[in-house]
Design a protein around this motif. Structure first.
Motif, mmCIF file in Angstrom:
data_model
loop_
_atom_site.group_PDB
_atom_site.id
_atom_site.type_symbol
_atom_site.label_atom_id
_atom_site.label_comp_id
_atom_site.label_asym_id
_atom_site.label_seq_id
_atom_site.Cartn_x
_atom_site.Cartn_y
_atom_site.Cartn_z
ATOM 1 N N VAL A 88 0.851 -1.191 0.000
ATOM 2 C CA VAL A 88 0.000 0.000 0.000
ATOM 3 C C VAL A 88 0.889 1.245 0.000
ATOM 4 O O VAL A 88 1.815 1.351 0.811
ATOM 5 C CB VAL A 88 -0.944 0.006 1.221
ATOM 6 C CG1 VAL A 88 -1.818 1.248 1.221
ATOM 7 C CG2 VAL A 88 -1.809 -1.258 1.210
ATOM 8 N N ILE A 89 0.583 2.191 -0.897
ATOM 9 C CA ILE A 89 1.393 3.391 -1.083
ATOM 10 C C ILE A 89 0.576 4.617 -0.695
ATOM 11 O O ILE A 89 -0.555 4.802 -1.165
ATOM 12 C CB ILE A 89 1.846 3.538 -2.558
ATOM 13 C CG1 ILE A 89 2.427 2.230 -3.089
ATOM 14 C CG2 ILE A 89 2.822 4.701 -2.711
ATOM 15 C CD1 ILE A 89 3.610 1.710 -2.329
ATOM 16 N N GLU A 90 1.153 5.477 0.141
ATOM 17 C CA GLU A 90 0.490 6.750 0.450
ATOM 18 C C GLU A 90 1.522 7.786 0.883
ATOM 19 O O GLU A 90 2.722 7.492 0.980
ATOM 20 C CB GLU A 90 -0.592 6.562 1.521
ATOM 21 C CG GLU A 90 -0.096 6.345 2.924
ATOM 22 C CD GLU A 90 -1.074 6.905 3.962
ATOM 23 O OE1 GLU A 90 -1.758 7.904 3.662
ATOM 24 O OE2 GLU A 90 -1.130 6.357 5.073
ATOM 25 N N SER A 91 1.048 8.997 1.152
ATOM 26 C CA SER A 91 1.961 10.082 1.526
ATOM 27 C C SER A 91 2.510 9.865 2.932
ATOM 28 O O SER A 91 3.719 9.953 3.157
ATOM 29 C CB SER A 91 1.260 11.436 1.440
ATOM 30 O OG SER A 91 0.090 11.449 2.242
ATOM 31 N N TYR B 51 5.807 8.140 2.272
ATOM 32 C CA TYR B 51 6.844 9.124 1.964
ATOM 33 C C TYR B 51 7.537 9.550 3.259
ATOM 34 O O TYR B 51 8.762 9.578 3.352
ATOM 35 C CB TYR B 51 6.234 10.332 1.252
ATOM 36 C CG TYR B 51 7.210 11.482 1.089
ATOM 37 C CD1 TYR B 51 8.196 11.444 0.117
ATOM 38 C CD2 TYR B 51 7.160 12.590 1.938
ATOM 39 C CE1 TYR B 51 9.114 12.470 -0.012
ATOM 40 C CE2 TYR B 51 8.063 13.626 1.813
ATOM 41 C CZ TYR B 51 9.042 13.558 0.832
ATOM 42 O OH TYR B 51 9.951 14.580 0.723
ATOM 43 N N ALA B 52 6.759 9.880 4.256
ATOM 44 C CA ALA B 52 7.296 10.284 5.566
ATOM 45 C C ALA B 52 6.241 9.983 6.623
ATOM 46 O O ALA B 52 5.133 9.539 6.318
ATOM 47 C CB ALA B 52 7.681 11.757 5.584
ATOM 48 N N TYR C 22 9.068 7.742 13.608
ATOM 49 C CA TYR C 22 10.242 7.529 12.762
ATOM 50 C C TYR C 22 10.890 6.166 13.000
ATOM 51 O O TYR C 22 11.236 5.455 12.050
ATOM 52 C CB TYR C 22 11.288 8.621 13.011
ATOM 53 C CG TYR C 22 11.014 9.947 12.349
ATOM 54 C CD1 TYR C 22 10.098 10.079 11.314
ATOM 55 C CD2 TYR C 22 11.688 11.093 12.765
ATOM 56 C CE1 TYR C 22 9.853 11.301 10.710
ATOM 57 C CE2 TYR C 22 11.451 12.328 12.157
ATOM 58 C CZ TYR C 22 10.535 12.430 11.137
ATOM 59 O OH TYR C 22 10.309 13.639 10.547
ATOM 60 N N GLU C 23 11.094 5.805 14.238
ATOM 61 C CA GLU C 23 11.803 4.564 14.522
ATOM 62 C C GLU C 23 10.938 3.331 14.250
ATOM 63 O O GLU C 23 11.420 2.334 13.716
ATOM 64 C CB GLU C 23 12.291 4.558 15.975
ATOM 65 C CG GLU C 23 13.454 5.490 16.220
ATOM 66 C CD GLU C 23 14.626 5.222 15.277
ATOM 67 O OE1 GLU C 23 15.008 4.028 15.108
ATOM 68 O OE2 GLU C 23 15.167 6.173 14.698
ATOM 69 N N LYS D 102 9.819 1.582 6.460
ATOM 70 C CA LYS D 102 8.650 1.779 5.612
ATOM 71 C C LYS D 102 8.521 3.222 5.112
ATOM 72 O O LYS D 102 7.572 3.538 4.397
ATOM 73 C CB LYS D 102 7.375 1.382 6.371
ATOM 74 C CG LYS D 102 7.414 -0.050 6.880
ATOM 75 C CD LYS D 102 6.153 -0.411 7.635
ATOM 76 C CE LYS D 102 6.272 -1.799 8.240
ATOM 77 N NZ LYS D 102 6.474 -2.847 7.235
ATOM 78 N N ILE D 103 9.446 4.086 5.505
ATOM 79 C CA ILE D 103 9.375 5.493 5.092
ATOM 80 C C ILE D 103 10.554 5.853 4.198
ATOM 81 O O ILE D 103 11.663 5.366 4.368
ATOM 82 C CB ILE D 103 9.326 6.440 6.311
ATOM 83 C CG1 ILE D 103 10.527 6.231 7.233
ATOM 84 C CG2 ILE D 103 8.006 6.275 7.058
ATOM 85 C CD1 ILE D 103 10.617 7.243 8.365
#
Length: 331
Positions: A233-236, A258-259, A265-266, A271-272
């Motif tokens: 699954v791809i998203e922002s 994307y972020a 974050y960790e 995945k980012i």
């Protein structure tokens, strides 16, 4: 446990670390990201967190004071285009939107001059194509990545308009908050790995879905319609609520963002694409993703949208696609 309690602790602990001393470049960057999280929520109309943090702790004012003391400014707020767009009354499926964009691009559309598109191309290249994998693009925010892969002749691509409007129309206002709540509960419980995080969230998300059977049925049928061994699954980005929801229903699901928010974050590190939370708005406010279309309805396992009545927005969106595909016109 929940959104407010997690953020109260998160921000007050950050202020203890960052206040009343000289900060380095990395720490000032952290302060700017902390403020950007709050500014983005406020711009989206979510006022409760800002109000709570400011009234109870003066947190927003204190973060801004830290930047002033170091002659720094917050990240600018990038306004969404969507609020000022008028949409037509005709419903279209995504293939029809692609066809109209392709027609627009045949008229020697100039590439849109937006430096963020280079970063978006980097994100698409980072995702890469894997064997025996279907790719689900969450629209509107991942429309351009979908077109990037589609323009490259890739198969197994699924453009799904699963956003807040879809969720609210299917299961009622506030369902997105209920699905997101396990993320904050997991963080408050102290999980530190994605495996533990997923194991914590999965049963809680499933319980929410069981209480909204129409939504659960629609999502299961969409997933069951994919025959691949794996689903990406791809998203922002941000919290990854919808990817986590799909993963709770199907063991094949993984995702790429994307972020995300700094506090994830960790956990999401593999995945980012990057840790530049402040750039998510640049991703989401591209014309093709913020203004070209909006969710209208879902029926017979198909998504329908209404599109902008402004030819200028179509021109800008087509220009973004041309830039994304390096001048190729095969949408």
């Amino acid at each position: 446990m929940g959104f407010l309690s997690f953020n109260e602790k998160y921000y007050t602990e950050a202020l203890k670390r960052l206040e009343d001393r000289t900060l380095g470049k990395g720490e000032l960057y952290e302060v700017k990201q902390l403020l950007k999280l709050l500014d983005d929520l406020l711009d989206e109309g979510y006022t409760l967190l800002n109000r709570t943090l400011e009234e109870k702790y003066g947190a927003v004012s204190r973060l801004r004071a830290i930047l002033r003391a170091h002659d720094e400014a917050p990240f600018p707020i990038q306004k969404r285009i969507l609020s000022s767009v008028e949409y037509g009354n005709t419903e279209m499926d995504i293939e029809s939107v692609c066809g109209r964009l392709s027609e627009r691009m045949q008229s020697e559309t100039a590439p849109e001059d937006n430096p963020f598109l280079a970063d978006l191309i980097g994100y698409c290249q980072w995702i890469s194509q894997q064997p025996d994998t279907a790719y689900v693009f969450l629209l509107r925010d991942a429309f351009l990545p979908y077109l990037y892969f589609r323009g490259g002749g890739k198969g197994g691509l699924y453009p799904w308009v699963i956003n807040r409007d879809f969720l609210w129309q299917t299961a009622g206002e506030g369902i997105d908050d209920l699905l997101r709540l396990p993320v904050y509960e997991a963080l408050e419980s102290g999980v530190s790995s994605y495996g533990d995080f997923s194991a914590f969230c999965r049963p809680r998300i499933r319980k929410v879905l069981s209480e909204h059977p129409v939504l659960e049925k629609n999502l299961r049928e969409l997933l069951d319609g994919i025959q691949a061994e794996k689903i990406l699954v791809i998203e922002s980005g941000y919290c990854g609520t919808v990817p986590l929801t799909l993963a709770a229903l199907d063991d094949r699901v993984d995702f790429r963002l994307y972020a995300t928010a700094p506090f994830l974050y960790e956990i999401y590190r593999e995945k980012i694409f990057c840790r530049r939370y402040e750039q998510i708005r640049s991703f989401e406010t591209l014309y093709a993703q913020d203004a070209l279309m909006k969710f209208s309805s879902f029926r017979n396992e198909r998504f329908y949208v209404k599109t902008s009545a402004d030819n200028g927005i179509w021109e800008k969106a087509a220009g973004e696609v041309v830039a994304l595909q390096g001048g190729k016109y095969n949408v």
